[in-house]
Design an enzyme around this catalytic site. Sequence first.
Site, PDB file in Angstrom:
ATOM      1  N   CYS A   1       0.997  -1.234   0.019  1.00  7.05           N
ATOM      2  CA  CYS A   1      -0.038  -0.108   0.074  1.00  7.05           C
ATOM      3  C   CYS A   1       0.811   1.280   0.035  1.00  7.05           C
ATOM      4  CB  CYS A   1      -0.908  -0.178   1.223  1.00  7.05           C
ATOM      5  SG  CYS A   1      -2.143  -1.371   1.464  1.00  7.05           S
TER       6      CYS A   1
ATOM      7  N   HIS B   1      -3.702   7.245   3.106  1.00  6.30           N
ATOM      8  CA  HIS B   1      -3.847   5.870   2.618  1.00  6.30           C
ATOM      9  C   HIS B   1      -5.484   5.552   2.784  1.00  6.30           C
ATOM     10  CE1 HIS B   1      -3.992   1.762   1.365  1.00  6.30           C
ATOM     11  NE2 HIS B   1      -3.739   1.287   2.418  1.00  6.30           N
TER      12      HIS B   1
ATOM     13  N   ASN C   1     -10.067  -0.568   0.279  1.00  7.42           N
ATOM     14  CA  ASN C   1      -8.690  -0.414   0.179  1.00  7.42           C
ATOM     15  C   ASN C   1      -7.879  -0.838  -1.379  1.00  7.42           C
ATOM     16  OD1 ASN C   1      -5.931  -0.409   0.557  1.00  7.42           O
ATOM     17  ND2 ASN C   1      -5.681  -1.508   2.548  1.00  7.42           N
TER      18      ASN C   1
HETATM   19  C1  LIG Z   1      -9.984  -5.635   9.890  1.00  6.10           C
HETATM   20  C2  LIG Z   1     -10.637  -4.633  11.006  1.00  6.10           C
HETATM   21  C3  LIG Z   1     -11.739  -3.918  10.234  1.00  6.10           C
HETATM   22  C4  LIG Z   1     -11.259  -5.504  12.198  1.00  6.10           C
HETATM   23  O1  LIG Z   1     -11.969  -4.534  13.043  1.00  6.10           O
HETATM   24  P1  LIG Z   1     -11.832  -5.021  14.605  1.00  6.10           P
HETATM   25  O2  LIG Z   1     -12.508  -4.143  15.194  1.00  6.10           O
HETATM   26  O3  LIG Z   1     -10.302  -4.882  14.928  1.00  6.10           O
HETATM   27  O4  LIG Z   1     -12.448  -6.606  14.626  1.00  6.10           O
HETATM   28  P2  LIG Z   1     -11.873  -7.892  15.071  1.00  6.10           P
HETATM   29  O5  LIG Z   1     -10.828  -8.402  14.071  1.00  6.10           O
HETATM   30  O6  LIG Z   1     -11.190  -7.753  16.399  1.00  6.10           O
HETATM   31  O7  LIG Z   1     -13.043  -8.759  15.160  1.00  6.10           O
HETATM   32  C5  LIG Z   1     -14.135  -8.540  15.792  1.00  6.10           C
HETATM   33  C6  LIG Z   1     -15.093  -9.234  15.684  1.00  6.10           C
HETATM   34  O8  LIG Z   1     -15.898  -9.000  14.466  1.00  6.10           O
HETATM   35  C7  LIG Z   1     -15.717 -10.405  13.643  1.00  6.10           C
HETATM   36  N1  LIG Z   1     -15.696 -10.160  12.412  1.00  6.10           N
HETATM   37  C8  LIG Z   1     -14.356  -9.727  11.430  1.00  6.10           C
HETATM   38  N2  LIG Z   1     -14.811  -9.632  10.272  1.00  6.10           N
HETATM   39  C9  LIG Z   1     -16.175  -9.468  10.148  1.00  6.10           C
HETATM   40  C10 LIG Z   1     -17.037  -9.214   9.096  1.00  6.10           C
HETATM   41  N3  LIG Z   1     -16.663  -8.757   7.860  1.00  6.10           N
HETATM   42  N4  LIG Z   1     -18.349  -9.297   9.251  1.00  6.10           N
HETATM   43  C11 LIG Z   1     -18.746  -9.609  10.432  1.00  6.10           C
HETATM   44  N5  LIG Z   1     -18.188  -9.879  11.556  1.00  6.10           N
HETATM   45  C12 LIG Z   1     -16.802  -9.840  11.536  1.00  6.10           C
HETATM   46  C13 LIG Z   1     -14.684 -11.221  14.251  1.00  6.10           C
HETATM   47  O9  LIG Z   1     -14.889 -12.603  13.726  1.00  6.10           O
HETATM   48  C14 LIG Z   1     -14.731 -10.771  15.462  1.00  6.10           C
HETATM   49  O10 LIG Z   1     -15.935 -11.739  16.155  1.00  6.10           O
HETATM   50  P3  LIG Z   1     -15.728 -12.242  17.502  1.00  6.10           P
HETATM   51  O11 LIG Z   1     -15.778 -11.161  18.573  1.00  6.10           O
HETATM   52  O12 LIG Z   1     -16.967 -13.243  17.759  1.00  6.10           O
HETATM   53  O13 LIG Z   1     -14.360 -13.103  17.860  1.00  6.10           O
HETATM   54  C15 LIG Z   1      -9.797  -3.820  11.657  1.00  6.10           C
HETATM   55  O14 LIG Z   1      -8.862  -4.649  12.577  1.00  6.10           O
HETATM   56  C16 LIG Z   1      -8.840  -3.016  10.765  1.00  6.10           C
HETATM   57  O15 LIG Z   1      -9.167  -2.060  10.094  1.00  6.10           O
HETATM   58  N6  LIG Z   1      -7.577  -3.381  10.609  1.00  6.10           N
HETATM   59  C17 LIG Z   1      -6.592  -2.795   9.593  1.00  6.10           C
HETATM   60  C18 LIG Z   1      -6.799  -3.255   8.535  1.00  6.10           C
HETATM   61  C19 LIG Z   1      -6.160  -2.575   7.419  1.00  6.10           C
HETATM   62  O16 LIG Z   1      -6.693  -1.536   7.097  1.00  6.10           O
HETATM   63  N7  LIG Z   1      -5.226  -3.312   6.699  1.00  6.10           N
HETATM   64  C20 LIG Z   1      -4.581  -2.628   5.583  1.00  6.10           C
HETATM   65  C21 LIG Z   1      -3.549  -1.776   6.087  1.00  6.10           C
HETATM   66  S1  LIG Z   1      -2.861  -1.258   4.595  1.00  6.10           S
END
Ligand SMILES: CC(C)(COP(=O)(O)OP(=O)(O)OC[C@H]1O[C@@H](n2cnc3c(N)ncnc32)[C@H](O)[C@@H]1OP(=O)(O)O)[C@@H](O)C(=O)NCCC(=O)NCCS
Length: 331
Positions: free
Chosen positions: A114, A257, A287
Amino acid sequence: MDATCRMSALVATSPPKILTNEDLVRLTDTTDEWIVSRTGIRRRHVLEDGKLPSDLTLDCSLRTLEASGVAASDLTHIVVATCTPEMLTPSSACILAGKMGAGNVAAFDIGAACTGFLYALYVCSGLLQREPEARMLLVCVEAISRRVNWTDRSTCVLFGDGAASCILEGASSPGGSGAVLEDVLCRSDGGQRHLITIGGGTGRGYGPGDAVGEDFFLHMQGRETYRHAVRQMVNVCEDILARNGLTVADVDVFVPHQANLRIIEAVGARLGIGGERVFVNVDRYGNTSAASIPLALHEAAEEGRIPSGSRVLVTAFGAGLTWGAALLKYA
Ligand SMILES: CC(C)(COP(=O)(O)OP(=O)(O)OC[C@H]1O[C@@H](n2cnc3c(N)ncnc32)[C@H](O)[C@@H]1OP(=O)(O)O)[C@@H](O)C(=O)NCCC(=O)NCCS
């Protein structure tokens, strides 16, 4: 840093196929409410079956050439930033050069996920110091949908495909349109390389007919990535402003980004840049990795959000880990 590089004729291409959050509900165990509240994403463009990433790069490159009045034969370099190349070899830049009929240009790819656009600006502005007469085509492209596991709800909702391209040439070259690169900073932490991966390289051997392994698809540890992304983008923005004797008050437009609205808001809040100064289009594209910042810059300019004389701060973060920031001054 002395300004040595001018960016002009920035255009973007998105594949016409759109996947909405409702479409994803039919593919995986998710909801529109979860996706919007955790990421801000509502839809994303994905490459249609039968289409190639080089169809995207060719389309936007030809439009960049048209917008700039530069002929393919005038180019000295073709540089493609991507982490989802069409092939391991030849490079995406050579594939594009061949399709464009660009002749004997220097052609190579940059792999910084990215942060690809910023690493490309870093490399190309350095080359322009050595060869001030060079005229480079920079293309940022991703087809991440081809490596997303559509049953992994924690990643498949986040990404989209797209491309953007521009001309890079010496800052003193005639024309004077576009933006001058005032400075660029690029960083990495390979110690965190496990946080975001896409396999399919030579790290694993395959025989004819073998099924691909799990590592073939995009994997991400979202929570950890989020933490590093916010911290490092804030740090690198503060560093680039400080080393140019600037503060956030000197920034007219902030184009981070476009990975996740919550990351964008957290970075903006910690830097003290909010509201109208922050450009956001992650809701419509997801993204798009290396294409994310140039696509956002293109759209911000089209919407009149970057008036003449604006200083734009951009920052990116991605797999590697890699991150960086740049300052652009618009003519
Ligand atoms: C990926 C992201 C959105 C997840 O959000 P989060 O608040 O951290 O959520 P978590 O991964 O802790 O998951 C929380 C819950 O949601 C669930 N979940 C994950 N994806 C889901 C989806 N698409 N729909 C519904 N539930 C979902 C998980 O299974 C978890 O459930 P549980 O509590 O029963 O185990 C977040 O971590 C994020 O934005 N990370 C950075 C990603 C990014 O931008 N990367 C690229 C950088 S270049």
